[in-house]
Design a protein around this motif. Sequence first.
Motif, PDB file in Angstrom:
ATOM      1  N   ASN A 147       0.880  -1.164   0.000  1.00 40.78           N
ATOM      2  CA  ASN A 147       0.077  -0.112   0.018  1.00 40.78           C
ATOM      3  C   ASN A 147       0.911   1.095  -0.079  1.00 40.78           C
TER       4      ASN A 147
ATOM      5  N   LYS B  37      -1.706  -1.108  -3.978  1.00 40.56           N
ATOM      6  CA  LYS B  37      -2.842  -0.170  -3.676  1.00 40.56           C
ATOM      7  C   LYS B  37      -2.294   1.002  -3.256  1.00 40.56           C
TER       8      LYS B  37
ATOM      9  N   ASN C  45      -2.933   4.421  -1.071  1.00 36.59           N
ATOM     10  CA  ASN C  45      -3.706   5.135   0.085  1.00 36.59           C
ATOM     11  C   ASN C  45      -3.763   6.924  -0.145  1.00 36.59           C
TER      12      ASN C  45
ATOM     13  N   ALA D 279      -5.632  -0.458  -6.876  1.00 37.39           N
ATOM     14  CA  ALA D 279      -6.693  -0.010  -6.218  1.00 37.39           C
ATOM     15  C   ALA D 279      -6.414   1.420  -5.306  1.00 37.39           C
TER      16      ALA D 279
ATOM     17  N   ARG E  40      -7.457   3.874  -2.518  1.00 37.13           N
ATOM     18  CA  ARG E  40      -8.467   3.918  -1.528  1.00 37.13           C
ATOM     19  C   ARG E  40      -8.653   5.289  -0.990  1.00 37.13           C
TER      20      ARG E  40
ATOM     21  N   ILE F 104      -9.340   7.657   1.992  1.00 41.47           N
ATOM     22  CA  ILE F 104      -9.225   7.498   3.236  1.00 41.47           C
ATOM     23  C   ILE F 104      -9.981   8.810   4.247  1.00 41.47           C
TER      24      ILE F 104
ATOM     25  N   ARG G  91     -16.457  -8.143   0.356  1.00 40.22           N
ATOM     26  CA  ARG G  91     -15.330  -8.065   1.410  1.00 40.22           C
ATOM     27  C   ARG G  91     -14.605  -9.287   1.885  1.00 40.22           C
TER      28      ARG G  91
ATOM     29  N   ALA H  65     -11.745  -1.117   4.029  1.00 42.55           N
ATOM     30  CA  ALA H  65     -12.070  -0.467   2.679  1.00 42.55           C
ATOM     31  C   ALA H  65     -13.020  -1.248   2.098  1.00 42.55           C
TER      32      ALA H  65
ATOM     33  N   GLU I  17     -14.565  -1.632  -1.523  1.00 43.66           N
ATOM     34  CA  GLU I  17     -13.650  -1.394  -2.719  1.00 43.66           C
ATOM     35  C   GLU I  17     -14.927  -1.404  -3.895  1.00 43.66           C
TER      36      GLU I  17
ATOM     37  N   GLY J  89     -11.421   2.421  -3.731  1.00 44.36           N
ATOM     38  CA  GLY J  89     -11.915   2.173  -2.561  1.00 44.36           C
ATOM     39  C   GLY J  89     -12.136   3.079  -1.747  1.00 44.36           C
ATOM     40  N   LEU J  90     -13.155   2.907  -0.583  1.00 44.77           N
ATOM     41  CA  LEU J  90     -13.177   3.921   0.517  1.00 44.77           C
ATOM     42  C   LEU J  90     -12.962   3.413   1.991  1.00 44.77           C
ATOM     43  N   ILE J  91     -12.315   4.050   2.614  1.00 44.48           N
ATOM     44  CA  ILE J  91     -12.270   3.962   4.191  1.00 44.48           C
ATOM     45  C   ILE J  91     -13.087   4.881   4.806  1.00 44.48           C
TER      46      ILE J  91
END
Length: 339
Positions: free
Chosen positions: A131, A170, A172, A197, A199, A201, A237, A244, A246, A257-259
């Motif tokens: 990541n 990935k 971040n 990916a 993501r 955050i 998931r 996340a 995704e 993705g989303l956290i």
Amino acid sequence: MPQRAPTVDPGRVPDSELEDRFGRRFAYLRLSITDVCNFRCEYCLPDGYQGKPTGFLNRDEIQRLVSAFAELGIRKLRITGGEPLVRKDALAILADAAATPGIEKLALTTNAFNLAAQAEALRDAGLSAVNISLDSLDRQGFERITGDKRHEKVLAGVDAAIAAGIPSVKINTVLLGGLNDQEIPDFMEYVRERPVAVRFIELMQTADNGDYFRRRHVSGQTVADRLQAAGWSPMQRGETDGPAVEYSHPDYAGRIGLIAPYAPGFCDGCNRLRVTARGGLRLCLFGNGTHDLRPLLQDEADKAALKRSICQTLVGKEVSHHLHEGDFGDTPHLASTGG
């Protein structure tokens, strides 16, 4: 998508060793090997690293810790920091972890300051996921947010990780209002041809970023709304996946993705534990206190006691963080516990 909320049963007797009293099972460990970071991200360490870069777990202690957790059922291990690659023995630590029976997936979180030069060695050491922190695709935006000028090196690190064949790559990106939230379409385009990916955050409040949080926080729901409006669909998931959600799209090689820690039900499917660089077991990123495991890491003969200590501590894990109430625990900044 939010999962079914765990049943609150303070008197529950766990069915397995790494199960809490709410029935959540833990197969994922995030282990920090240093709290030193060589970037100055304005949402985390705007004044740079101010701690004492001493007293971190040594290689033998780390391996005893990883082995004990693996015997308790941890299958995914993420090495974090600070910036873990500032440690000269980081590659050896990763190779030790990859060779540990029971560890099926070895991941690394890095700012990629030197990833381009190390990607193949990391792959050969057994790394299966990386990541990469990248808060802007724009050079000036990157320098503003991180306080660092190595934007091109970070981008080269992403491409080197892909070229090296590391199975999961990935990115971040901490979502920051007025700084990078306008780049969401650019990140979508970035993954059109790249099998990575990205993501986003949601910015989280900690002890030392209250004013910044109030200025820059953007709800993760804004990203979810844009993705769904553009035809992206949420994916299932996996058991050892992080937090996340995704999204995939048939026209894109990568994923978004989303956290969103402030979203309802965020803690329901919690499957991860954390250990700090000095051996403190944290049950929640935004909890209070750590349980010191280091005294039990000095001798292999202490492994049974170490595993008992971990399991007994897990009983105290709460059902949720309390970020919605403005309670962020005793986390001063994310570099202190590995995020």
